[in-house]
Design an enzyme around this catalytic site. Structure first.
Site, PDB file in Angstrom:
ATOM      1  N   LYS A  18       0.832  -1.212   0.000  1.00 55.15           N
ATOM      2  CA  LYS A  18       0.000   0.000   0.000  1.00 55.15           C
ATOM      3  C   LYS A  18       0.867   1.263   0.000  1.00 55.15           C
ATOM      4  O   LYS A  18       0.623   2.213  -0.743  1.00 55.15           O
ATOM      5  CB  LYS A  18      -0.925  -0.013   1.219  1.00 55.15           C
ATOM      6  CG  LYS A  18      -1.644   1.287   1.497  1.00 55.15           C
ATOM      7  CD  LYS A  18      -2.599   1.668   0.373  1.00 55.15           C
ATOM      8  CE  LYS A  18      -3.097   3.078   0.527  1.00 55.15           C
ATOM      9  NZ  LYS A  18      -4.401   3.215   1.053  1.00 55.15           N
TER      10      LYS A  18
ATOM     11  N   CYS B 135      -3.624  10.717   1.584  1.00 51.97           N
ATOM     12  CA  CYS B 135      -2.952   9.449   1.266  1.00 51.97           C
ATOM     13  C   CYS B 135      -1.572   9.692   0.679  1.00 51.97           C
ATOM     14  O   CYS B 135      -0.552   9.405   1.302  1.00 51.97           O
ATOM     15  CB  CYS B 135      -3.772   8.659   0.264  1.00 51.97           C
ATOM     16  SG  CYS B 135      -5.491   8.516   0.749  1.00 51.97           S
TER      17      CYS B 135
HETATM   18  N1  SAJ Z   1      -1.883  14.919  -8.633  1.00 43.83           N
HETATM   19  C1  SAJ Z   1      -1.006  15.659  -9.406  1.00 43.83           C
HETATM   20  N2  SAJ Z   1      -0.638  15.181 -10.617  1.00 43.83           N
HETATM   21  C2  SAJ Z   1      -1.128  14.009 -11.127  1.00 43.83           C
HETATM   22  C3  SAJ Z   1      -2.028  13.253 -10.338  1.00 43.83           C
HETATM   23  C4  SAJ Z   1      -2.394  13.732  -9.095  1.00 43.83           C
HETATM   24  O1  SAJ Z   1      -0.531  16.728  -9.002  1.00 43.83           O
HETATM   25  O2  SAJ Z   1      -0.762  13.648 -12.256  1.00 43.83           O
HETATM   26  C5  SAJ Z   1      -2.281  15.393  -7.298  1.00 43.83           C
HETATM   27  C6  SAJ Z   1      -3.780  15.648  -7.150  1.00 43.83           C
HETATM   28  O3  SAJ Z   1      -4.136  16.918  -7.600  1.00 43.83           O
HETATM   29  C7  SAJ Z   1      -3.949  15.485  -5.645  1.00 43.83           C
HETATM   30  C8  SAJ Z   1      -2.946  14.389  -5.294  1.00 43.83           C
HETATM   31  O4  SAJ Z   1      -2.016  14.362  -6.366  1.00 43.83           O
HETATM   32  O5  SAJ Z   1      -3.615  16.686  -4.972  1.00 43.83           O
HETATM   33  C9  SAJ Z   1      -3.519  13.016  -5.059  1.00 43.83           C
HETATM   34  O6  SAJ Z   1      -4.622  12.736  -5.906  1.00 43.83           O
HETATM   35  P1  SAJ Z   1      -4.919  11.296  -6.571  1.00 43.83           P
HETATM   36  O7  SAJ Z   1      -6.181  11.391  -7.347  1.00 43.83           O
HETATM   37  O8  SAJ Z   1      -3.737  10.843  -7.328  1.00 43.83           O
HETATM   38  O9  SAJ Z   1      -5.055  10.292  -5.334  1.00 43.83           O
HETATM   39  P2  SAJ Z   1      -5.946  10.259  -3.969  1.00 43.83           P
HETATM   40  O10 SAJ Z   1      -5.088  10.797  -2.850  1.00 43.83           O
HETATM   41  O11 SAJ Z   1      -7.298  10.835  -4.155  1.00 43.83           O
HETATM   42  O12 SAJ Z   1      -6.132   8.655  -3.762  1.00 43.83           O
HETATM   43  C10 SAJ Z   1      -4.960   7.837  -3.688  1.00 43.83           C
HETATM   44  C11 SAJ Z   1      -5.123   6.679  -4.666  1.00 43.83           C
HETATM   45  N3  SAJ Z   1      -3.831   6.015  -4.845  1.00 43.83           N
HETATM   46  C12 SAJ Z   1      -3.264   5.860  -6.051  1.00 43.83           C
HETATM   47  O13 SAJ Z   1      -3.757   6.280  -7.059  1.00 43.83           O
HETATM   48  C13 SAJ Z   1      -1.949   5.119  -6.062  1.00 43.83           C
HETATM   49  C14 SAJ Z   1      -6.169   5.716  -4.156  1.00 43.83           C
HETATM   50  O14 SAJ Z   1      -6.241   4.555  -4.968  1.00 43.83           O
HETATM   51  C15 SAJ Z   1      -5.844   5.286  -2.718  1.00 43.83           C
HETATM   52  O15 SAJ Z   1      -6.853   4.440  -2.204  1.00 43.83           O
HETATM   53  C16 SAJ Z   1      -5.791   6.512  -1.854  1.00 43.83           C
HETATM   54  O16 SAJ Z   1      -4.765   7.371  -2.379  1.00 43.83           O
HETATM   55  C17 SAJ Z   1      -5.496   6.082  -0.422  1.00 43.83           C
HETATM   56  O17 SAJ Z   1      -6.450   5.948   0.378  1.00 43.83           O
HETATM   57  O18 SAJ Z   1      -4.340   5.783  -0.112  1.00 43.83           O
END
Ligand code: SAJ
Length: 421
Positions: free
Chosen positions: A221, A275
């Site tokens: 994870k 996360c």
């Molecule tokens: N972000 C960027 N650039 C990108 C992608 C995301 O700057 O290319 C930023 C987003 O704006 C945001 C952050 O990263 O601020 C995280 O967003 P996210 O959509 O990537 O992820 P979370 O935090 O909503 O959910 C994540 C997920 N993990 C992965 O994709 C590996 C989800 O599957 C997990 O269940 C969750 O974390 C968790 O509970 O750990």
């Protein structure tokens, strides 16, 4: 018929409540517990205490048909699912720069609440995202209170109580669907622990279930979220380098991604949420000398709000009456979640710089968080902000912001941190 007629879900937050409701909807008797009386009252009335698509109807149904009952006290059950927070705490200075680690107080409290009601044959599963070794710690905390029972760290396959780790990996906004359809990593302290946890998840999970040991499951994870953090840091570092060379990072990434084996993520104002901005620290905490890229990625992403703020300040200082429309506060598009949001930090830093009048727009909330209202800011209307501002700072690529008339912003300075316009 499975051997889990009654399951206790400890912690009814973003993960625990949807998980409890999905199991209850499959006919299992669920006893949900939460330390907050408000949370228990709200769920008892059939109402989730946070927004998540499809959750309201599901919770109402299973509360009404009696399959989900909730209380502040943990009661006896066949299995216990622990879904409590594991927030960040200031870690020890390891000599490798300030470090952060996991606060396991909630996990310990859950273990101590479960221990008194345990009986031989019970299964305890930790779902909370945790540093490597936490599942074993949880077993030891329970063992201390129940010397009459044996646990896997002492008795292996012969233990009275089975203990496993199965990290949640659902995406906020799609939790109900992903609880059922995502692949799961199920790590047992012994093989029997893993097999029993597998049979529990099979009641509801349709995705692939992979069985391993507890430590691998814990690390998997953390690895998933650190992988994403490192790749976002790469994109963010490129954006800073591109600014220096006066290159559009968005165009650059589009070009580079034409390569069949390159897939660069999107730069942005930083990484938020509970996360990805948190979990990599749990890896650093466990291996401070070795987790070099992972630590640096965290630092790069955490530096982004300051870089965005400096850009806006420089622009504002070149104007006579600078008015900045700050568009979006949530940590990502189309959610109301402000946890660890870089947008909130940027707006707070801009307010402290006192360099411009700020108009803060966030269509998904009805009141500003305290950090911003304490700084004298108020929520502004989108159309009004676009009209009055001479600098438009796009912080979150909400759908609601995507169709702004180009003629309305053509004479303004636009700083688009998401590459959305
Ligand atoms: N972000 C960027 N650039 C990108 C992608 C995301 O700057 O290319 C930023 C987003 O704006 C945001 C952050 O990263 O601020 C995280 O967003 P996210 O959509 O990537 O992820 P979370 O935090 O909503 O959910 C994540 C997920 N993990 C992965 O994709 C590996 C989800 O599957 C997990 O269940 C969750 O974390 C968790 O509970 O750990």
């Amino acid at each position: 018929m499975n051997s889990f007629n009654k399951i206790s879900v400890v912690g009814l937050g973003y993960i625990g409540l949807p998980t409890a409701a999905v199991f209850a909807n499959h006919g299992v008797q669920i006893l949900g517990t939460d330390t907050s009386q408000n949370v228990v009252d709200s769920i008892s009335a059939g109402k989730p205490h946070f927004g998540e698509p499809d959750l309201d109807a599901l919770v109402r149904r299973v509360v009404e048909n009696g399959k989900l009952s909730v209380s502040t006290a943990v009661q006896a059950a066949d299995a216990f699912l622990v879904a409590v927070p594991t927030p960040l705490r200031e870690g020890d200075d390891t000599g490798h720069g300030a470090s952060l680690g996991a606060d396991l107080n909630y996990v310990q409290a859950a273990a101590e609440a479960i221990a008194p009601v345990l009986v031989k044959g019970n299964l305890v599963i930790l779902e909370s995202t945790s540093p490597v070794g936490t599942t074993e710690k949880m077993a030891r905390w329970m063992a201390t209170l129940r010397p009459d029972l044996s646990f896997p760290h002492d008795k292996g396959e012969m233990a009275d109580i089975n203990v496993a780790h199965c990290p949640e990996r659902v995406l906020p906004g799609r939790i109900i669907e992903e609880v059922v359809n995502n692949a799961r990593v199920i790590g047992g302290m012994t093989r029997k622990c893993a097999q029993r946890a597998l049979s529990l998840y099979r009641i509801v999970v349709q995705g692939e279930c992979k069985v391993t040991n507890a430590r691998t499951a814990e690390m998997s994870k953390l690895t998933e979220n650190a992988y994403r953090d490192v790749n976002i840091a790469f994109a963010n570092e490129l954006s800073v380098i591109c600014d220096r060379h006066k290159i559009s990072v968005w165009e650059l990434i589009q070009m580079a991604n034409l390569h069949p084996r390159v897939n660069i993520l999107s730069p942005g104002p930083g990484v938020g949420g509970h996360c990805i901005a948190v979990d990599p620290w749990f890896i650093v905490e466990g291996a401070p000398e070795d987790a070099r890229i992972i630590r640096m990625a965290r630092q790069i992403n955490d530096a982004m709000p300051g870089i965005v703020c400096a850009k806006v300040v420089a622009r504002a200082q070149s104007l006579v009456d600078p008015v900045v429309a700050c568009l979006g506060l949530s940590y990502k598009a189309d959610v109301d979640d402000l946890r660890e949001s870089p947008a909130v930090e940027i707006v707070a830093q801009l307010a402290d710089s006192k360099v411009a009048k700020l108009l803060v727009v966030e269509p998904h909330i009805s009141a500003l968080p305290k950090a911003l209202s304490d700084r004298g800011l108020e929520l502004a209307d989108f159309d009004m902000a676009i009209e009055q501002a001479n600098v438009i700072l796009l912080l979150v690529d909400h759908f609601a912001f995507m169709h702004v008339g180009r003629d309305l912003i053509k004479d303004k300075f636009v700083i688009d941190t998401r590459g959305a316009w």
